[in-house]
Design an enzyme around this catalytic site. Sequence first.
Site, PDB file in Angstrom:
ATOM      1  N   PRO A 118     -19.725 -45.097  61.425  1.00  0.00           N
ATOM      2  CA  PRO A 118     -20.971 -44.391  61.731  1.00  0.00           C
ATOM      3  C   PRO A 118     -20.811 -43.203  62.671  1.00  0.00           C
ATOM      4  O   PRO A 118     -21.776 -42.475  62.891  1.00  0.00           O
ATOM      5  CB  PRO A 118     -21.823 -45.483  62.371  1.00  0.00           C
ATOM      6  N   ASP A 167     -17.672 -35.519  54.447  1.00  0.00           N
ATOM      7  CA  ASP A 167     -19.120 -35.414  54.385  1.00  0.00           C
ATOM      8  C   ASP A 167     -19.667 -34.647  55.583  1.00  0.00           C
ATOM      9  O   ASP A 167     -18.996 -34.483  56.606  1.00  0.00           O
ATOM     10  CB  ASP A 167     -19.748 -36.820  54.374  1.00  0.00           C
ATOM     11  N   LYS A 172     -23.691 -33.082  51.904  1.00  0.00           N
ATOM     12  CA  LYS A 172     -24.930 -33.247  51.150  1.00  0.00           C
ATOM     13  C   LYS A 172     -26.049 -33.539  52.134  1.00  0.00           C
ATOM     14  O   LYS A 172     -25.851 -34.242  53.120  1.00  0.00           O
ATOM     15  CB  LYS A 172     -24.832 -34.399  50.146  1.00  0.00           C
ATOM     16  N   GLY A 225     -19.676 -43.865  57.380  1.00  0.00           N
ATOM     17  CA  GLY A 225     -19.962 -45.280  57.173  1.00  0.00           C
ATOM     18  C   GLY A 225     -18.932 -45.924  56.275  1.00  0.00           C
ATOM     19  O   GLY A 225     -17.726 -45.796  56.464  1.00  0.00           O
ATOM     20  N   ASP A 226     -19.409 -46.627  55.250  1.00  0.00           N
ATOM     21  CA  ASP A 226     -18.541 -47.289  54.277  1.00  0.00           C
ATOM     22  C   ASP A 226     -18.682 -46.572  52.942  1.00  0.00           C
ATOM     23  O   ASP A 226     -19.811 -46.332  52.489  1.00  0.00           O
ATOM     24  CB  ASP A 226     -18.938 -48.757  54.132  1.00  0.00           C
ATOM     25  N   THR A 242     -20.311 -49.798  58.059  1.00  0.00           N
ATOM     26  CA  THR A 242     -21.519 -49.112  57.629  1.00  0.00           C
ATOM     27  C   THR A 242     -22.519 -48.992  58.775  1.00  0.00           C
ATOM     28  O   THR A 242     -22.459 -49.748  59.753  1.00  0.00           O
ATOM     29  CB  THR A 242     -22.151 -49.831  56.422  1.00  0.00           C
ATOM     30  N   ALA A 243     -23.441 -48.039  58.650  1.00  0.00           N
ATOM     31  CA  ALA A 243     -24.401 -47.762  59.722  1.00  0.00           C
ATOM     32  C   ALA A 243     -25.243 -48.980  60.078  1.00  0.00           C
ATOM     33  O   ALA A 243     -25.625 -49.164  61.243  1.00  0.00           O
ATOM     34  CB  ALA A 243     -25.305 -46.605  59.326  1.00  0.00           C
ATOM     35  N   MET A 259     -31.561 -43.345  54.687  1.00  0.00           N
ATOM     36  CA  MET A 259     -32.237 -42.123  54.215  1.00  0.00           C
ATOM     37  C   MET A 259     -33.729 -42.377  54.032  1.00  0.00           C
ATOM     38  O   MET A 259     -34.309 -42.079  52.991  1.00  0.00           O
ATOM     39  CB  MET A 259     -31.588 -41.632  52.911  1.00  0.00           C
TER      40      MET A 259
END
Length: 276
Positions: free
Chosen positions: A35, A58, A80, A112-113, A141-142, A193
């Site tokens: 994260p 990213d 993105k 994250g993952d 992951t977050a 998101m």
Amino acid sequence: MPGPIGYISRILRALFAAGGHGATAGRVDFVGAGPGDADLLTLGALRALEAADVVIHDRLISAQVLALCPARATRISAGKKGFGPSVAQGDINGMITDHALRGARVVRLKSGDPTVFGRLDEEIDACDAAGVAWRIVPGITAASAGVAAIGQSLTKRSRNSSVRMITGHDMAGFAEHDWRALAREGEVAAIYMGTRSARFVQGRLMMHGADPDTAVTLIENASRPDQRVIGARLADLADTVEGTAFSGPVLTFYGLRPRDALAVPSEITGAKEVAS
């Protein structure tokens, strides 16, 4: 002086040490960067970065993690942004495979993952179509970092025996889910998101019978120095999001609140901001 057999033996040993593919054979490592906090990188992720010739990353990769890329490596941003400027997925696929086909050790660095909302399958399919070798190096992951930040766990005996990781929007717009199941008492979901879809999610849940007082927690920049935690109720979710200036990635926990021992309340549109 070694004879011909000695020279051939040395060449074979060198090829074996390089993985048996020769000097021109590249590969791709899909690496989870976690994260944001570099301390949360796995040893596998760090080793992959250290061996990288090209790092395609990213938008959400932290500067702290990018600083671990070797100086010799080419770094390429392939960011993105939901409802904003983005590098087309086809272009990202092309960058990944083109560099690997030229013999580079490519790290596709994902926040994250890589297996969670990362469009990993499309990039793997591109590698397979191009005949490029690949592997996955999972990351934190977050949701894991975020729940740790608020002193909670994703599952708890007598509360919930499952947890959902859902996205607020997909390629077609706001994402539909099993709202009736989510609206049941005790359910927990990590919503990725989800800020732009906050009013939609709030409306769908309440329409299907969710208690307006259900705890909701918003975590911005989970695990990073500028991490921010905001506690609210489902009934206040959309107003809280609209009344808060977010600049980083936000994870929304439905059904979880920060532990009271951690809370230092300050009023933000009826919500609690928690020191972190």
